[in-house]
Design a protein around this motif. Structure first.
Motif, PDB file in Angstrom:
ATOM      1  N   ASN A  74       0.844  -1.185   0.000  1.00  0.00           N
ATOM      2  CA  ASN A  74       0.000   0.000   0.000  1.00  0.00           C
ATOM      3  C   ASN A  74       0.884   1.242   0.000  1.00  0.00           C
ATOM      4  O   ASN A  74       1.623   1.477   0.938  1.00  0.00           O
ATOM      5  CB  ASN A  74      -0.916  -0.004   1.220  1.00  0.00           C
TER       6      ASN A  74
ATOM      7  N   THR B  46       1.402   5.571  -0.781  1.00  0.00           N
ATOM      8  CA  THR B  46       0.697   6.839  -0.777  1.00  0.00           C
ATOM      9  C   THR B  46       0.622   7.398  -2.183  1.00  0.00           C
ATOM     10  O   THR B  46       1.330   6.950  -3.084  1.00  0.00           O
ATOM     11  CB  THR B  46       1.425   7.858   0.122  1.00  0.00           C
TER      12      THR B  46
ATOM     13  N   SER C 270      -0.806   9.790   3.802  1.00  0.00           N
ATOM     14  CA  SER C 270      -2.229   9.838   3.501  1.00  0.00           C
ATOM     15  C   SER C 270      -3.002   9.224   4.659  1.00  0.00           C
ATOM     16  O   SER C 270      -2.478   8.395   5.408  1.00  0.00           O
ATOM     17  CB  SER C 270      -2.525   9.083   2.206  1.00  0.00           C
TER      18      SER C 270
ATOM     19  N   ARG D 145      -5.412   7.198   4.309  1.00  0.00           N
ATOM     20  CA  ARG D 145      -5.593   5.790   3.973  1.00  0.00           C
ATOM     21  C   ARG D 145      -4.409   4.960   4.476  1.00  0.00           C
ATOM     22  O   ARG D 145      -4.588   3.882   5.026  1.00  0.00           O
ATOM     23  CB  ARG D 145      -5.744   5.639   2.462  1.00  0.00           C
ATOM     24  N   HIS D 146      -3.207   5.482   4.293  1.00  0.00           N
ATOM     25  CA  HIS D 146      -2.013   4.767   4.739  1.00  0.00           C
ATOM     26  C   HIS D 146      -2.018   4.621   6.263  1.00  0.00           C
ATOM     27  O   HIS D 146      -1.669   3.573   6.804  1.00  0.00           O
ATOM     28  CB  HIS D 146      -0.771   5.519   4.266  1.00  0.00           C
TER      29      HIS D 146
END
Length: 149
Positions: free
Chosen positions: A27, A29, A36, A38-39
């Motif tokens: 995963n 960025t 991020s 999300r990260h």
């Protein structure tokens, strides 16, 4: 039958921990941001999955009759399954996020499992930072032709 179920739970927890680490590594960025949300959420879920995965491993070994944790001077107080789950998850979280407090002590094979868990706990933030900055550096550097200087 019960020991087969417990061995299955151990295998699933090991696979879950491995897959969580794999998801963290792949995963990345977005190119224009170093960090991020999300990260960060992926890192949080990886920590939770590793904590629960090792907790399942500790409790499975305890239920198989292999003592891996000791509370104060005797083994874990197993007056109820809920208390055992609470102690095991607490120990797993403390081992993953710190080195431990000493109120619950690993013994036997539990020592080696705790060492592996502590190493994973220390390597996760490093992997998070390294993958973030390597990805950022790859996006910022201009691409060169391999035969031109």
């Amino acid at each position: 039958m019960q020991s087969l179920f417990i061995l299955g739970a151990i295998m699933i927890s090991i696979i879950g921990v491995g897959m969580s680490l794999y998801v963290l590594i792949i995963n990345q960025t977005s190119p224009n941001r170093r960090i991020s949300i999300r990260h960060f959420i992926v890192l949080l879920f990886v920590y939770l999955n590793v904590m629960v995965g090792f907790g399942v491993l500790y409790i499975s070994l305890q239920l198989l009759g292999i003592p891996v944790l000791k509370e104060s001077s005797e083994g874990l107080q197993s007056d109820s399954l809920l208390h055992l789950i609470e102690d095991v998850l607490y120990f797993s979280a403390v081992t993953l996020l710190t080195v431990g407090y000493g109120d619950i002590i690993p013994q036997g094979v539990g020592r080696w499992i705790a060492v592996i868990q502590a190493l994973i706990g220390y390597l996760l933030p490093a992997a998070f930072v390294v993958t973030t900055f390597i990805r950022h550096d790859e996006e910022v550097r201009p691409k060169r032709h391999p035969y031109r200087l």
